[in-house]
Design a protein around this motif. Structure first.
Motif, PDB file in Angstrom:
ATOM      1  N   SER A  21      13.792   1.596  -3.788  1.00 22.11           N
ATOM      2  CA  SER A  21      13.212   2.888  -4.121  1.00 22.11           C
ATOM      3  C   SER A  21      12.181   2.778  -5.233  1.00 22.11           C
ATOM      4  N   ILE A  22      11.293   3.742  -5.280  1.00 17.59           N
ATOM      5  CA  ILE A  22      10.290   3.818  -6.354  1.00 17.59           C
ATOM      6  C   ILE A  22      10.498   5.132  -7.088  1.00 17.59           C
ATOM      7  N   TYR A  23      10.526   5.023  -8.404  1.00 18.83           N
ATOM      8  CA  TYR A  23      10.694   6.216  -9.238  1.00 18.83           C
ATOM      9  C   TYR A  23       9.649   6.087 -10.345  1.00 18.83           C
ATOM     10  N   TRP A  82      -3.299  10.819   2.117  1.00 22.48           N
ATOM     11  CA  TRP A  82      -3.100  10.476   0.709  1.00 22.48           C
ATOM     12  C   TRP A  82      -2.002  11.353   0.112  1.00 22.48           C
ATOM     13  N   THR A  83      -1.300  10.839  -0.883  1.00 21.56           N
ATOM     14  CA  THR A  83      -0.367  11.642  -1.694  1.00 21.56           C
ATOM     15  C   THR A  83      -0.727  11.368  -3.155  1.00 21.56           C
ATOM     16  N   LYS A  84       0.080  11.862  -4.087  1.00 23.63           N
ATOM     17  CA  LYS A  84      -0.069  11.629  -5.527  1.00 23.63           C
ATOM     18  C   LYS A  84      -1.459  12.022  -6.016  1.00 23.63           C
ATOM     19  N   GLU A  85      -2.101  12.964  -5.316  1.00 26.97           N
ATOM     20  CA  GLU A  85      -3.420  13.486  -5.703  1.00 26.97           C
ATOM     21  C   GLU A  85      -4.547  12.451  -5.544  1.00 26.97           C
ATOM     22  N   LEU A  97      11.362   6.095   4.373  1.00 26.54           N
ATOM     23  CA  LEU A  97      11.761   7.485   4.619  1.00 26.54           C
ATOM     24  C   LEU A  97      10.687   8.503   4.262  1.00 26.54           C
ATOM     25  N   GLU A  98       9.786   8.149   3.341  1.00 31.39           N
ATOM     26  CA  GLU A  98       8.909   9.157   2.717  1.00 31.39           C
ATOM     27  C   GLU A  98       9.777  10.322   2.235  1.00 31.39           C
ATOM     28  N   ILE A  99      10.773   9.954   1.432  1.00 25.74           N
ATOM     29  CA  ILE A  99      11.752  10.943   0.965  1.00 25.74           C
ATOM     30  C   ILE A  99      11.096  12.025   0.107  1.00 25.74           C
ATOM     31  N   PHE A 113       0.873  -1.175   0.000  1.00 28.21           N
ATOM     32  CA  PHE A 113       0.000   0.000   0.000  1.00 28.21           C
ATOM     33  C   PHE A 113       0.914   1.230   0.000  1.00 28.21           C
ATOM     34  N   SER A 114       0.933   1.931  -1.140  1.00 30.35           N
ATOM     35  CA  SER A 114       2.029   2.887  -1.390  1.00 30.35           C
ATOM     36  C   SER A 114       1.740   4.319  -0.959  1.00 30.35           C
ATOM     37  N   PHE A 115       1.458   4.464   0.322  1.00 30.53           N
ATOM     38  CA  PHE A 115       1.187   5.794   0.874  1.00 30.53           C
ATOM     39  C   PHE A 115       1.756   5.837   2.291  1.00 30.53           C
ATOM     40  N   PRO A 116       1.975   7.048   2.831  1.00 28.19           N
ATOM     41  CA  PRO A 116       2.531   7.113   4.183  1.00 28.19           C
ATOM     42  C   PRO A 116       1.566   6.563   5.231  1.00 28.19           C
ATOM     43  N   CYS A 117       2.026   5.596   5.993  1.00 27.92           N
ATOM     44  CA  CYS A 117       1.177   4.950   6.998  1.00 27.92           C
ATOM     45  C   CYS A 117       1.908   4.852   8.330  1.00 27.92           C
ATOM     46  N   LEU A 165       9.989  17.357  -2.638  1.00 29.75           N
ATOM     47  CA  LEU A 165      10.913  16.632  -3.523  1.00 29.75           C
ATOM     48  C   LEU A 165      10.120  15.841  -4.561  1.00 29.75           C
ATOM     49  N   GLU A 166       9.067  15.168  -4.093  1.00 33.40           N
ATOM     50  CA  GLU A 166       8.269  14.361  -5.022  1.00 33.40           C
ATOM     51  C   GLU A 166       7.722  15.209  -6.170  1.00 33.40           C
ATOM     52  N   LYS A 167       7.333  16.449  -5.871  1.00 31.03           N
ATOM     53  CA  LYS A 167       6.763  17.311  -6.912  1.00 31.03           C
ATOM     54  C   LYS A 167       7.823  17.780  -7.907  1.00 31.03           C
ATOM     55  N   ILE A 200       2.778  -3.261   3.738  1.00 31.81           N
ATOM     56  CA  ILE A 200       4.071  -2.589   3.582  1.00 31.81           C
ATOM     57  C   ILE A 200       3.960  -1.484   2.533  1.00 31.81           C
ATOM     58  N   ASN A 201       4.850  -0.527   2.630  1.00 30.63           N
ATOM     59  CA  ASN A 201       4.969   0.498   1.591  1.00 30.63           C
ATOM     60  C   ASN A 201       5.626  -0.132   0.352  1.00 30.63           C
ATOM     61  N   ASP A 202       5.416   0.469  -0.825  1.00 32.16           N
ATOM     62  CA  ASP A 202       6.016  -0.119  -2.036  1.00 32.16           C
ATOM     63  C   ASP A 202       7.549  -0.073  -2.024  1.00 32.16           C
ATOM     64  N   THR A 203       8.120   0.939  -1.354  1.00 33.81           N
ATOM     65  CA  THR A 203       9.586   0.989  -1.281  1.00 33.81           C
ATOM     66  C   THR A 203      10.111  -0.167  -0.419  1.00 33.81           C
ATOM     67  N   HIS A 234       7.513   9.184  -5.819  1.00 30.75           N
ATOM     68  CA  HIS A 234       8.922   8.880  -5.570  1.00 30.75           C
ATOM     69  C   HIS A 234       9.156   8.734  -4.069  1.00 30.75           C
ATOM     70  N   ASN A 235       9.875   7.659  -3.719  1.00 30.29           N
ATOM     71  CA  ASN A 235      10.120   7.414  -2.300  1.00 30.29           C
ATOM     72  C   ASN A 235      11.208   6.343  -2.168  1.00 30.29           C
ATOM     73  N   THR A 236      11.798   6.270  -0.986  1.00 31.79           N
ATOM     74  CA  THR A 236      12.875   5.304  -0.746  1.00 31.79           C
ATOM     75  C   THR A 236      12.776   4.738   0.667  1.00 31.79           C
TER      76      THR A 236
HETATM   77  C1  BGC Z   1       3.984   8.031  -1.237  1.00 36.18           C
HETATM   78  C2  BGC Z   1       4.923   6.928  -0.807  1.00 36.18           C
HETATM   79  C3  BGC Z   1       5.159   5.971  -1.950  1.00 36.18           C
HETATM   80  C4  BGC Z   1       5.592   6.713  -3.195  1.00 36.18           C
HETATM   81  C5  BGC Z   1       5.816   5.810  -4.392  1.00 36.18           C
HETATM   82  C6  BGC Z   1       4.484   8.662  -2.519  1.00 36.18           C
HETATM   83  O1  BGC Z   1       3.557   9.617  -2.976  1.00 36.18           O
HETATM   84  O2  BGC Z   1       3.867   9.012  -0.230  1.00 36.18           O
HETATM   85  O3  BGC Z   1       4.432   6.248   0.323  1.00 36.18           O
HETATM   86  O4  BGC Z   1       6.146   5.056  -1.579  1.00 36.18           O
HETATM   87  O5  BGC Z   1       4.623   7.680  -3.536  1.00 36.18           O
HETATM   88  O6  BGC Z   1       4.674   5.121  -4.750  1.00 36.18           O
END
Ligand code: BGC
Length: 423
Positions: free
Chosen positions: A211-213, A154-157, A237-239, A137-141, A266-268, A190-193, A217-219
């Motif tokens: 990491s996910i790109y 939520w992130t990524k809109e 990290l929620e980098i 589940f790819s969001f900060p938890c 950074l993600e933006k 778990i997070n996707d990273t 984006h996150n590591t």
């Molecule tokens: C989320 C992270 C996730 C990343 C990659 C970010 O927007 O906050 O939890 O790992 O996207 O999917």
């Protein structure tokens, strides 16, 4: 027509060697502050899972949720890095005109019912055999064990209603129950990273960074010291939330228009969800357009692949997306702009990896592979080379010890590994 104006816009995307070194140092500082519970722009989320032993075996269900498509799979772990995907189902979360499970108009229960139906399809309606499920589940938890996690934001809109603040595997479990699938038990989230790191480490020992790109984006990295943790574990990290960065006027426009202003800085600047938009903002500015054209990261990739002398695909894109007829020299200039946006993205991501490496290896760098999953890393021309260039500017000669590796499909394998490890 554009001349100097165009050069000015390109310059806005310059990230110098000094900037990269600063970013790396600040990332390391934020990691170390975050671990101690001090002030940090990184959330440093505990995963409550360590690295796999590589001896994990058995069949597990896996869910990968958090990008454009949701995927479910039945994965057989065979040990020593070997595995087999026995069945896989993939569906888009948004289908124009039909449904959109990512918008505020959709409820969490509808979203999880959709996923439960996909799980049903994956196991061909089996209501008898017991299945353990790992959920990427790819969001900060926030979590206190590996079994469930509460969505912080939520992130990524994404904006689906009634999920923020809730325990996600509990929501999935309720949906499975409504579907009559009480024989499926979610046991890990778990997070996707974290999933990428687990998948990579299942196959190659001494791996510490995943990491996910992609859309986002996150590591994540493996924290060996238990000084500030219940036990050595992987930290998400929620980098993407790293914010010690100088932003330009286009970054500011994107940020203001986003669902979460001032967050995910950074993600933006780095991820697929936003870099096409950055290009759109620049084009709007350069050609004084009334409306914002809608370029995506896939378009940027196409633009960079367009090496023909008269840039046919870029010219067509401008006509289709921006109702803009461009001259050949303007097309050449826009191609350079796309390259500059991609270059900054890759260099900033690389600088952040250096900060993590400095934290992991404070004395001298060990040979290390960084495993990355995601369409941007895999498909966009120039990303890898720009990252290596960034490494050499920050790490000097030691940069030669760092290798970037694609970990394709890590989210599924990692979810299965997590389910196996949780037991
Ligand atoms: C989320 C992270 C996730 C990343 C990659 C970010 O927007 O906050 O939890 O790992 O996207 O999917």
């Amino acid at each position: 027509m554009m001349g100097n104006r165009f050069e000015q816009v390109i310059d806005e995307f310059d990230a110098s060697a000094d900037t990269l070194r600063e970013v790396a140092a600040c990332v390391r500082y934020d990691i170390e502050q975050g671990l101690k519970g001090g002030f940090s722009s990184l959330q440093m989320l505990k995963s409550y899972i360590g690295l796999p032993q590589q001896t994990e075996t058995g069949s597990y269900l896996a869910v990968d949720f958090g990008g454009t498509n949701v995927r479910t799979a039945l994965v057989k772990l065979e040990g020593e890095g070997r595995y087999n995907i026995e069945k896989k189902v993939s569906k888009p979360l948004t289908f124009p005109g039909l449904y959109d499970y990512t918008s505020a108009g959709a409820k969490g229960s509808e979203l999880f019912d959709f996923i439960a139906a996909m799980i049903d399809e994956t196991i061909a309606g089996d209501r008898k055999e017991k299945y353990y499920l790992g959920h990427t589940f790819s969001f900060p938890c926030e979590q206190t064990d590996i079994h469930d996690a509460k969505l912080i934001k939520w992130t990524k809109e994404f904006a689906t209603a009634d999920v923020e603040g809730k325990k996600v595997n509990k929501l999935l479990k309720e949906a499975l129950h409504r579907q009559g699938l009480d024989n499926v038990e979610p046991v890990a989230i778990i997070n996707d990273t974290v999933a990428v790191l687990l998948a990579a480490a299942y196959q190659s020992p001494d791996t510490y960074i995943g990491s996910i790109y992609a859309t986002g984006h996150n590591t994540a990295y493996f924290e060996r010291s238990a000084d500030d943790l219940p036990f050595p574990m992987i930290i998400n990290l929620e980098i993407g939330g790293f914010n010690k960065l100088a932003v330009n006027k286009y970054d500011q426009i994107i940020d203001k228009a986003s669902g979460a202003p001032y967050e995910q800085r950074l993600e933006k600047m780095v991820s697929g969800r936003y870099i096409g938009k950055l290009f759109s903002c620049c084009v709007q500015d350069l050609f004084d357009l009334d409306e914002l054209p809608s370029f995506t990261s896939v378009d940027l990739s196409g633009v960079l692949n367009d090496e023909a002398q008269n840039f046919p695909s870029l010219t067509k894109l401008c006509t289709d997306r921006a109702k803009l007829t461009i001259k050949q020299e303007e097309a050449a200039a826009l191609r350079e702009l796309a390259a500059a946006i991609i270059k900054r993205s890759a260099r900033l991501a690389a600088a952040a990896y250096c900060g993590i490496l400095w934290h992991l290896f404070p004395q001298s760098l060990s040979e290390q592979k960084i495993f990355i999953d995601g369409s941007l890393f895999e498909k966009v021309p120039g990303i890898k080379n720009n990252m290596y260039q960034g490494f050499s500017e920050v790490l000097g000669e030691e940069a030669g010890k760092i290798k970037l590796e694609l970990e394709s499909g890590g989210s599924i394998l990692g979810a299965a590994a997590a389910a196996a490890m949780s037991k």
